[in-house]
Structure formats: C-alpha cells, structure tokens
Scaffold this active site. Sequence first.
Site, mmCIF file in Angstrom:
data_model
loop_
_atom_site.group_PDB
_atom_site.id
_atom_site.type_symbol
_atom_site.label_atom_id
_atom_site.label_comp_id
_atom_site.label_asym_id
_atom_site.label_seq_id
_atom_site.Cartn_x
_atom_site.Cartn_y
_atom_site.Cartn_z
ATOM 1 N N HIS A 152 126.903 -8.730 78.218
ATOM 2 C CA HIS A 152 128.141 -8.470 77.440
ATOM 3 C C HIS A 152 128.312 -9.752 76.123
ATOM 4 O O HIS A 152 129.031 -10.265 76.129
ATOM 5 C CB HIS A 152 129.751 -8.895 77.570
ATOM 6 C CG HIS A 152 131.116 -7.750 76.660
ATOM 7 N ND1 HIS A 152 130.924 -7.010 75.573
ATOM 8 C CD2 HIS A 152 132.585 -7.775 77.159
ATOM 9 C CE1 HIS A 152 131.387 -6.434 75.513
ATOM 10 N NE2 HIS A 152 132.759 -7.037 75.654
ATOM 11 N N ARG A 212 136.669 -11.093 67.443
ATOM 12 C CA ARG A 212 135.719 -9.794 68.009
ATOM 13 C C ARG A 212 135.482 -9.650 66.914
ATOM 14 O O ARG A 212 134.020 -9.296 66.950
ATOM 15 C CB ARG A 212 136.164 -9.104 69.047
ATOM 16 C CG ARG A 212 136.220 -9.399 70.213
ATOM 17 C CD ARG A 212 135.166 -9.295 71.212
ATOM 18 N NE ARG A 212 133.715 -8.523 70.644
ATOM 19 C CZ ARG A 212 133.949 -7.154 71.629
ATOM 20 N NH1 ARG A 212 134.996 -7.991 72.849
ATOM 21 N NH2 ARG A 212 133.589 -6.103 71.703
ATOM 22 N N GLN A 224 130.684 -10.036 73.324
ATOM 23 C CA GLN A 224 132.270 -11.085 73.289
ATOM 24 C C GLN A 224 131.270 -12.351 73.753
ATOM 25 O O GLN A 224 132.644 -12.581 73.053
ATOM 26 C CB GLN A 224 132.239 -10.492 75.180
ATOM 27 C CG GLN A 224 133.235 -11.134 75.609
ATOM 28 C CD GLN A 224 135.042 -10.387 74.821
ATOM 29 O OE1 GLN A 224 135.127 -10.068 74.896
ATOM 30 N NE2 GLN A 224 135.697 -12.054 74.316
ATOM 31 N N CYS A 265 138.465 -12.221 78.448
ATOM 32 C CA CYS A 265 137.562 -11.787 76.635
ATOM 33 C C CYS A 265 138.330 -10.318 76.745
ATOM 34 O O CYS A 265 138.818 -9.577 75.727
ATOM 35 C CB CYS A 265 136.244 -11.677 77.655
ATOM 36 S SG CYS A 265 136.734 -10.237 79.380
ATOM 37 N N ARG A 277 127.708 0.804 75.243
ATOM 38 C CA ARG A 277 128.698 0.482 75.672
ATOM 39 C C ARG A 277 128.459 1.673 77.133
ATOM 40 O O ARG A 277 128.603 2.255 76.922
ATOM 41 C CB ARG A 277 130.213 0.600 75.761
ATOM 42 C CG ARG A 277 131.545 0.405 76.772
ATOM 43 C CD ARG A 277 132.163 -0.271 76.529
ATOM 44 N NE ARG A 277 132.291 -1.527 76.251
ATOM 45 C CZ ARG A 277 133.781 -2.392 76.224
ATOM 46 N NH1 ARG A 277 134.976 -1.875 76.956
ATOM 47 N NH2 ARG A 277 133.170 -3.599 76.017
ATOM 48 N N ASP A 285 138.467 -13.396 83.785
ATOM 49 C CA ASP A 285 137.641 -11.988 83.480
ATOM 50 C C ASP A 285 138.473 -11.426 84.463
ATOM 51 O O ASP A 285 139.008 -12.026 85.614
ATOM 52 C CB ASP A 285 136.574 -11.895 83.050
ATOM 53 C CG ASP A 285 136.426 -10.018 83.184
ATOM 54 O OD1 ASP A 285 137.447 -10.036 82.690
ATOM 55 O OD2 ASP A 285 134.571 -9.726 82.982
HETATM 56 N N1 CP Z 1 136.945 -7.566 76.236
HETATM 57 C C1 CP Z 1 136.646 -5.969 75.599
HETATM 58 O O1 CP Z 1 135.393 -6.428 75.459
HETATM 59 O O2 CP Z 1 137.873 -5.755 75.778
HETATM 60 P P1 CP Z 1 137.746 -3.628 75.160
HETATM 61 O O3 CP Z 1 136.880 -3.428 76.815
HETATM 62 O O4 CP Z 1 138.730 -3.358 75.199
HETATM 63 O O5 CP Z 1 136.028 -3.746 74.505
HETATM 64 N N1 NVA Z 2 133.683 -7.469 83.192
HETATM 65 C C1 NVA Z 2 134.567 -6.456 82.549
HETATM 66 C C2 NVA Z 2 134.741 -6.539 81.255
HETATM 67 C C3 NVA Z 2 135.988 -5.766 79.926
HETATM 68 C C4 NVA Z 2 136.012 -6.424 78.888
HETATM 69 C C5 NVA Z 2 134.414 -4.909 82.515
HETATM 70 O O1 NVA Z 2 132.810 -5.067 82.431
HETATM 71 O O2 NVA Z 2 135.105 -4.281 82.631
#
Ligand code: CP
Ligand code: NVA
Length: 319
Positions: free
Chosen positions: A130, A289, A133, A261, A103, A221
């Site tokens: 993502h 997930r 997701q 999400c 990430r 989101d």
């Molecule tokens: N939806 C999602 O990716 O959640 P987290 O940021 O908690 O991993």
């Molecule tokens: N768009 C958000 C998603 C979190 C799961 C972010 O990137 O923070």
Amino acid sequence: MGESPTATLRHVLEVDDLESGELARILDLSELLDPPQVLAGHGGVLLFEKPSARTRTSMEMAIDQLGGHPVSLSSAEVGIDTRESAEDLGRLLSGYGSVIGARVFEHHKLERMAAVATVPVVNLLSDDAHPVQTLADLLTLRQCFGHLEGLTVTYVGDANNVARSLGIGCGLVGAAFRISSPPGYRFDDVSVDRIGSVGTEVSVLDDPSEAVAGADAVYTDAWYSMGQEEEQRIRRDAFAPWRVDDALMDAAGPDAVFLHCLPAHRGDEATDSVLDGPRSRIWPQAHNRMHSARGLLLWLAEQRGLPGDAGPADADGTT
Ligand code: CP
Ligand code: NVA
C-alpha cells in the site's frame, strides 16, 4: 500526452519504486499550496477491485486540484481478468488518462498492467503493498517531528500490505522499523528480508510492550484485511494482546504519536481512547492522503517532463 523527449515512464507499485531522494521530493511537493495545473485537460483513471473511502476520495481530489478529471471504476464495471485482461486494460486506459491507479487483490495484476501501460501505473493497494498510504504516513511523521531520519516506528498487529510498505518506506527515509505480531500472523523471512532490502533497520519482537518502548510512533491496522472477513472471529482471539490501548501507548512513552491507516475497527486493534486521544494523529494522517497523492501526481508529471503545463495532446489525439 505531450511529453518531453527526455520523459521517463515510472510506475509506483511499491514504495521502493522510488529512490530516497525522489521520496523526499514527493513529500516536499505534497506541501505545495498552489500547485501547477499539470493535469489540465487530462484524465486520471482509478480502478477499484475492493472498497475504498480515503484512497478514492483523496486521489480524485488530488487529480482535480491539479486541473485534471478523475474517472473511478469499480470491479463490477471493469472486471480485471474476468471481463478483460489486466494487460488490455493497461493498453486501453493509457489512451484515456495520464495516470492509471488500481486497487487489486493480486499484486500481479498491477505488474501486468504496468508492463504494457504507456502512462504511470500507481498501486492504490494490493494484497502485498500500500505505497500511497506510506507516503501519507511519512508526510505525517515529518510534520510531527520535523524530520524522518533517526525515528523509530513500531507497527503492532497483522503483518500485512500496510506494514510491508511502511517498513520499506522507513528504510528509504532512514527510520528504524519494529514490528510485533501474534504467532501465525508474522512476516516470514522473505518479507523481513524484503523490508531490509532497502537498508531498513528492522526488528521483529514478540512482546508488543517491548516493541513500542522508546518508539516515536506506534502504528496499527485492521486485524483482518479486505478479503479476510471470514477470519474475523478467530483473529480477534489471536490478536487481543496486540490491541493498542492506553497501557501500550504509555509503554511507548509520552511523546509517541499513534497512527492508523484507517478504517478503524474501534475496540479491536485500537481502543477509542487511543484513536481519539491526545497522541492520535489519525485525522491529519488521513487528510495527508490527499496532499501526498497530489505530491505523487506532481512528481509523476515531472518525470514525464511536465513541470508546470500539461502541453498539447499527442498527434493521434490521445492525452
Ligand atoms: N487507508 C485506506 O487506504 O483507506 P481506504 O480503504 O478507505 O481507501
Ligand atoms: N490492510 C488493510 C488496509 C486497508 C486500508 C486491507 O488491505 O484491507
């Protein structure tokens, strides 16, 4: 890793790194109740430059459910491109795990890691995408409706990483994708074309009520993503008309489901009554997930020629 001579190395940095049929296969594998222990004796290394609850937990659990051992590292411990380059981390971690998940803020870090890694690299969220997701989103929609082809998914809110991957995923499964965002927070033409590049029937609409009319799913989101926290106040004003509340869900119709999400900023992008209401599927979606992560890992193992057994370690002792 003891892989078959026909093994192919596949990375998943965006949903369309998968063909439509491969995506369908992953969704099927996600529902396997008694999966083969393809990661027995193997590790999965997960790097996090940003916080995570769902992604880290679901990936760790999925690796465990396939017999493997997850190792999660924070950016403070790893320092991608500060302590060590993305490339060197790709080379290093390829010798420890059968899969690398990361990430990151900048998407190019994933691409550079994948360019040199000798095991699959999976995007666990970047500023651009993502995909893991989206796998859970599509699994949830398939469970809700029994099929994906022909559905209409409307995303309301910030045109961001989650929306881009969702739009691409919709195209791969034959679902239409609509998006409505405030001025200044919409996808540019390049991103709309990117979503359409897989054949997605994509519509960009100004009015959120018009965008959700007749949709099978309404998705939102956070109004500000990780790294944009300082924009919170200004974005709140701009996004208020795009809040998903009961009136907007009513505009969608009685059979529309609500997805998010998560994490949710309750009262901002969605009201409590929607998040906790009868049309909300956010908890099955969140729990999917883990199931979809397991399906993805099983599919990656298949690509590496590991249908049911991880096989012996390589001659140099790496796995
Ligand atoms: N939806 C999602 O990716 O959640 P987290 O940021 O908690 O991993
Ligand atoms: N768009 C958000 C998603 C979190 C799961 C972010 O990137 O923070």
